[in-house]
Design a protein around this motif. Structure first.
Motif, PDB file in Angstrom:
ATOM      1  N   VAL A   1      62.485 -25.720   6.735  1.00 33.20           N
ATOM      2  CA  VAL A   1      61.504 -26.745   6.371  1.00 33.20           C
ATOM      3  C   VAL A   1      62.137 -27.778   5.451  1.00 33.20           C
ATOM      4  CG1 VAL A   1      59.357 -27.173   5.120  1.00 33.20           C
ATOM      5  CG2 VAL A   1      59.495 -25.276   6.730  1.00 33.20           C
ATOM      6  N   GLN A   2      62.895 -27.322   4.460  1.00 39.20           N
ATOM      7  CA  GLN A   2      63.551 -28.256   3.537  1.00 39.20           C
ATOM      8  C   GLN A   2      64.546 -29.148   4.282  1.00 39.20           C
ATOM      9  OE1 GLN A   2      62.976 -25.071   2.998  1.00 39.20           O
ATOM     10  NE2 GLN A   2      62.276 -24.723   0.907  1.00 39.20           N
ATOM     11  N   LEU A   3      65.329 -28.542   5.172  1.00 40.75           N
ATOM     12  CA  LEU A   3      66.308 -29.325   5.931  1.00 40.75           C
ATOM     13  C   LEU A   3      65.615 -30.358   6.813  1.00 40.75           C
ATOM     14  CD1 LEU A   3      68.759 -26.475   6.978  1.00 40.75           C
ATOM     15  CD2 LEU A   3      69.294 -28.395   5.472  1.00 40.75           C
ATOM     16  N   THR A   4      64.559 -29.932   7.476  1.00 40.30           N
ATOM     17  CA  THR A   4      63.835 -30.843   8.357  1.00 40.30           C
ATOM     18  C   THR A   4      63.276 -32.031   7.587  1.00 40.30           C
ATOM     19  OG1 THR A   4      63.242 -29.046   9.853  1.00 40.30           O
ATOM     20  CG2 THR A   4      61.902 -31.039   9.969  1.00 40.30           C
ATOM     21  N   LEU A   5      62.664 -31.751   6.452  1.00 41.89           N
ATOM     22  CA  LEU A   5      62.065 -32.831   5.668  1.00 41.89           C
ATOM     23  C   LEU A   5      63.114 -33.828   5.204  1.00 41.89           C
ATOM     24  CD1 LEU A   5      59.363 -33.817   4.405  1.00 41.89           C
ATOM     25  CD2 LEU A   5      60.080 -32.663   2.317  1.00 41.89           C
ATOM     26  N   CYS A   6      64.221 -33.324   4.677  1.00 42.30           N
ATOM     27  CA  CYS A   6      65.243 -34.219   4.121  1.00 42.30           C
ATOM     28  C   CYS A   6      65.980 -35.002   5.203  1.00 42.30           C
ATOM     29  CB  CYS A   6      66.239 -33.410   3.291  1.00 42.30           C
ATOM     30  SG  CYS A   6      65.551 -32.708   1.773  1.00 42.30           S
ATOM     31  N   GLN A   7      66.186 -34.387   6.364  1.00 39.61           N
ATOM     32  CA  GLN A   7      66.985 -35.037   7.400  1.00 39.61           C
ATOM     33  C   GLN A   7      66.158 -35.914   8.334  1.00 39.61           C
ATOM     34  OE1 GLN A   7      68.922 -31.636   9.203  1.00 39.61           O
ATOM     35  NE2 GLN A   7      70.681 -31.787   7.831  1.00 39.61           N
ATOM     36  N   ARG A   8      64.856 -35.621   8.481  1.00 41.12           N
ATOM     37  CA  ARG A   8      64.047 -36.328   9.464  1.00 41.12           C
ATOM     38  C   ARG A   8      63.016 -37.277   8.850  1.00 41.12           C
ATOM     39  NH1 ARG A   8      63.212 -34.290  14.762  1.00 41.12           N
ATOM     40  NH2 ARG A   8      64.866 -32.889  15.411  1.00 41.12           N
ATOM     41  N   THR A   9      62.875 -37.242   7.522  1.00 40.33           N
ATOM     42  CA  THR A   9      61.855 -38.056   6.857  1.00 40.33           C
ATOM     43  C   THR A   9      62.491 -38.943   5.802  1.00 40.33           C
ATOM     44  OG1 THR A   9      60.305 -36.222   7.163  1.00 40.33           O
ATOM     45  CG2 THR A   9      59.645 -37.954   5.636  1.00 40.33           C
ATOM     46  N   ALA A  10      61.983 -40.162   5.683  1.00 42.01           N
ATOM     47  CA  ALA A  10      62.466 -41.092   4.654  1.00 42.01           C
ATOM     48  C   ALA A  10      61.879 -40.656   3.312  1.00 42.01           C
ATOM     49  CB  ALA A  10      62.058 -42.517   5.003  1.00 42.01           C
ATOM     50  N   LEU A  11      62.528 -39.672   2.708  1.00 40.33           N
ATOM     51  CA  LEU A  11      62.044 -39.047   1.480  1.00 40.33           C
ATOM     52  C   LEU A  11      62.436 -39.891   0.276  1.00 40.33           C
ATOM     53  CD1 LEU A  11      60.563 -36.341   0.994  1.00 40.33           C
ATOM     54  CD2 LEU A  11      62.784 -35.305   0.524  1.00 40.33           C
ATOM     55  N   THR A  12      61.469 -40.148  -0.612  1.00 40.57           N
ATOM     56  CA  THR A  12      61.767 -40.896  -1.835  1.00 40.57           C
ATOM     57  C   THR A  12      62.610 -40.060  -2.784  1.00 40.57           C
ATOM     58  OG1 THR A  12      59.662 -42.057  -1.613  1.00 40.57           O
ATOM     59  CG2 THR A  12      60.752 -42.170  -3.757  1.00 40.57           C
ATOM     60  N   GLY A  13      62.269 -38.792  -2.910  1.00 37.49           N
ATOM     61  CA  GLY A  13      63.016 -37.914  -3.798  1.00 37.49           C
ATOM     62  C   GLY A  13      62.279 -36.604  -3.985  1.00 37.49           C
TER      63      GLY A  13
ATOM     64  N   ALA B   1      53.475 -27.748   3.074  1.00 35.67           N
ATOM     65  CA  ALA B   1      54.529 -27.458   4.037  1.00 35.67           C
ATOM     66  C   ALA B   1      54.987 -26.005   3.967  1.00 35.67           C
ATOM     67  CB  ALA B   1      55.727 -28.387   3.806  1.00 35.67           C
ATOM     68  N   ASP B   2      54.266 -25.176   3.204  1.00 37.72           N
ATOM     69  CA  ASP B   2      54.591 -23.750   3.152  1.00 37.72           C
ATOM     70  C   ASP B   2      53.906 -23.083   4.348  1.00 37.72           C
ATOM     71  OD1 ASP B   2      55.232 -21.171   2.541  1.00 37.72           O
ATOM     72  OD2 ASP B   2      54.592 -21.277   0.448  1.00 37.72           O
TER      73      ASP B   2
ATOM     74  N   GLY C   1      62.518 -20.754  13.438  1.00 37.42           N
ATOM     75  CA  GLY C   1      62.822 -22.029  12.803  1.00 37.42           C
ATOM     76  C   GLY C   1      62.398 -23.266  13.565  1.00 37.42           C
ATOM     77  N   PRO C   2      62.704 -23.377  14.872  1.00 40.71           N
ATOM     78  CA  PRO C   2      62.336 -24.599  15.593  1.00 40.71           C
ATOM     79  C   PRO C   2      60.831 -24.866  15.593  1.00 40.71           C
ATOM     80  CG  PRO C   2      63.991 -23.385  16.818  1.00 40.71           C
ATOM     81  CD  PRO C   2      63.571 -22.496  15.680  1.00 40.71           C
ATOM     82  N   MET C   3      60.014 -23.808  15.616  1.00 37.77           N
ATOM     83  CA  MET C   3      58.575 -24.012  15.598  1.00 37.77           C
ATOM     84  C   MET C   3      58.106 -24.503  14.231  1.00 37.77           C
ATOM     85  SD  MET C   3      57.442 -20.674  17.813  1.00 37.77           S
ATOM     86  CE  MET C   3      55.729 -21.140  17.989  1.00 37.77           C
ATOM     87  N   LEU C   4      58.743 -24.004  13.162  1.00 35.03           N
ATOM     88  CA  LEU C   4      58.441 -24.520  11.826  1.00 35.03           C
ATOM     89  C   LEU C   4      58.752 -26.005  11.749  1.00 35.03           C
ATOM     90  CD1 LEU C   4      59.985 -21.766   9.494  1.00 35.03           C
ATOM     91  CD2 LEU C   4      57.614 -21.997  10.192  1.00 35.03           C
ATOM     92  N   MET C   5      59.918 -26.372  12.275  1.00 37.25           N
ATOM     93  CA  MET C   5      60.344 -27.765  12.234  1.00 37.25           C
ATOM     94  C   MET C   5      59.383 -28.651  13.020  1.00 37.25           C
ATOM     95  SD  MET C   5      64.314 -26.745  12.859  1.00 37.25           S
ATOM     96  CE  MET C   5      64.923 -28.387  13.230  1.00 37.25           C
ATOM     97  N   GLY C   6      58.951 -28.173  14.189  1.00 41.96           N
ATOM     98  CA  GLY C   6      58.020 -28.938  14.994  1.00 41.96           C
ATOM     99  C   GLY C   6      56.678 -29.104  14.310  1.00 41.96           C
ATOM    100  N   ALA C   7      56.192 -28.028  13.653  1.00 40.54           N
ATOM    101  CA  ALA C   7      54.907 -28.109  12.956  1.00 40.54           C
ATOM    102  C   ALA C   7      54.966 -29.115  11.818  1.00 40.54           C
ATOM    103  CB  ALA C   7      54.525 -26.726  12.431  1.00 40.54           C
TER     104      ALA C   7
ATOM    105  N   ASP D   1      54.337 -30.097  -0.686  1.00 42.51           N
ATOM    106  CA  ASP D   1      54.552 -28.810  -1.346  1.00 42.51           C
ATOM    107  C   ASP D   1      55.430 -27.953  -0.445  1.00 42.51           C
ATOM    108  OD1 ASP D   1      54.218 -26.688  -3.167  1.00 42.51           O
ATOM    109  OD2 ASP D   1      52.594 -25.856  -1.958  1.00 42.51           O
ATOM    110  N   LEU D   2      56.698 -27.799  -0.825  1.00 42.99           N
ATOM    111  CA  LEU D   2      57.669 -27.077  -0.005  1.00 42.99           C
ATOM    112  C   LEU D   2      57.564 -25.572  -0.218  1.00 42.99           C
ATOM    113  CD1 LEU D   2      60.854 -29.293  -0.437  1.00 42.99           C
ATOM    114  CD2 LEU D   2      59.444 -29.063   1.610  1.00 42.99           C
ATOM    115  N   PRO D   3      57.972 -24.783   0.782  1.00 40.10           N
ATOM    116  CA  PRO D   3      58.046 -23.339   0.572  1.00 40.10           C
ATOM    117  C   PRO D   3      59.228 -22.998  -0.328  1.00 40.10           C
ATOM    118  CG  PRO D   3      58.935 -23.910   2.713  1.00 40.10           C
ATOM    119  CD  PRO D   3      58.372 -25.174   2.139  1.00 40.10           C
TER     120      PRO D   3
END
Length: 371
Positions: free
Chosen positions: A248-260, A163-164, A215-221, A240-242
């Protein structure tokens, strides 16, 4: 034999006429054209999904035409759509019969994100673990690749998402090369290496070109690489986060059911300052930190066996105790780890004491129900 040039490829594509008039180049349908030692890759971007469905014969013609050029060894042409197809009215259904279907996904990487209702699960994936660092240069991608390979060697079905977006290094470290394909024009087929399913923006763009996106294009990708990739059935997907605490970090945490999340740091105070910011970000976003890994923990002299704590000692353990998370492992600075990453065979895929250290971490994650 001389290699084909970009101008020669475009000249061939200009001779391919569209049904409504014009040609591929004049109609601005050719995207991401790259030439690499006889390998030609490009995307034909139709105006919408319906048009793309009618253009498969044209895509095949373009592929054959470019393949006929002197110096061309292989050609990869992906057909995508710029926008979604028009929706046909759906038949009326009872509330218990609603299918929840979606329009065909748009494969144009870098588009803005599409709306969704809360955090979403990734189809077929049981757990999603984010590997974060807060800052660059602490070996986060090295941890992600070796952890993925070690888990695969423990019998887990593992995916690895790079995800980098600005600095994708996973393809090099895993020994895979793009481009990836989308045979149906909808779903991206990831690559596989060392028992791991791999996806990265680096497999979809020219590796020598900078990604210059807002930012919005990163989030969409990121949304596309999670939802439009054929991940299959996975026990765990490692992301693998940047560096940092951005979009990217915000998108992953807010839009994905992240285990941790797993936070990586060296033991030095400067690195821990940024690791604490990453930990605070996950706390703010209500994402549990499942453990920490201390990378570059010490250096063992190959000549005399002396241990030197170049970046300090015990800092990550103390931080893990402070937040009530386990220290998952401490890895030394090791030449073989660096050489293995450069050659595309992670050290965890080999045999030896460093590989065994990674497998101990993987066994701990499996036994703890994290992976």
């Amino acid at each position: 034999m001389a290699m084909a040039t970009r101008e020669e490829v475009l000249a061939v594509l200009r001779r391919i006429e569209l049904p409504g008039g014009g040609d591929l180049v004049a109609s601005d349908m050719v995207r991401a054209l790259s030439l690499d030692e006889g390998r030609v890759r490009f995307v034909i971007e139709a105006p919408d999904a319906e048009a793309a469905g009618r253009m498969e014969p044209l895509r095949a013609v373009a592929e054959r035409a470019v393949a006929s050029l002197p110096g061309v060894e292989s050609v990869s042409v992906i057909l995508t759509a710029h926008g979604p197809a028009q929706q046909k009215p759906a038949p009326q259904q009872d509330a218990g019969q609603q299918s929840g279907g979606q329009e065909p996904p748009n494969l144009k990487i870098g588009r803005h994100p599409t709306p969704q209702q809360g955090p979403q699960r990734v189809a077929g994936v049981q757990r999603i673990l984010a590997v974060a660092s807060g800052k660059g240069g602490v070996g986060k991608s090295t941890v992600s690749t070796n952890l993925a390979v070690a888990l695969a060697r423990e019998g887990r079905k593992v995916g690895l998402l790079d995800a980098d977006i600005y600095g994708p290094s996973i393809p090099r470290m895993m020994g895979v090369e793009g481009p990836v394909s989308a045979p149906d024009g909808k779903t991206i087929q990831p690559l596989h290496a060392h028992g791991v399913t791999v996806m990265s923006i680096g497999l979809m763009v020219d590796p020598d070109k900078a990604v210059v996106w807002r930012g919005p294009m990163l989030m969409g990708a990121l949304q596309q690489m999670l939802g439009q990739v054929a991940w299959g059935e996975l026990d765990v997907l490692i992301v693998d986060l940047p560096p940092g605490t951005g979009d990217v970090q915000l998108t992953l945490c807010q839009r994905t059911a992240l285990t941790g999340a797993i936070v990586v740091s060296t033991p030095q105070d400067v690195a821990l300052l940024d690791a604490r910011k990453a930990i605070d970000m996950f706390a703010t976003l209500k994402t549990p930190v499942l453990g920490m890994i201390e990378n570059m923990s010490l250096f063992i002299c190959p000549e005399c066996g002396h241990e030197a704590h170049i970046f300090g000692h015990g800092g990550v353990r103390a931080e893990a105790e402070k937040i009530g998370a386990p220290l998952l492992g401490a890895l030394p600075i090791d030449l073989e780890t660096r050489l293995s990453g450069d050659e595309g065979v992670p050290v965890a895929a080999k045999e030896g004491p460093i590989s065994e250290a990674w497998r101990r971490i993987a066994r701990g994650l499996v036994s703890g129900g994290i992976a």
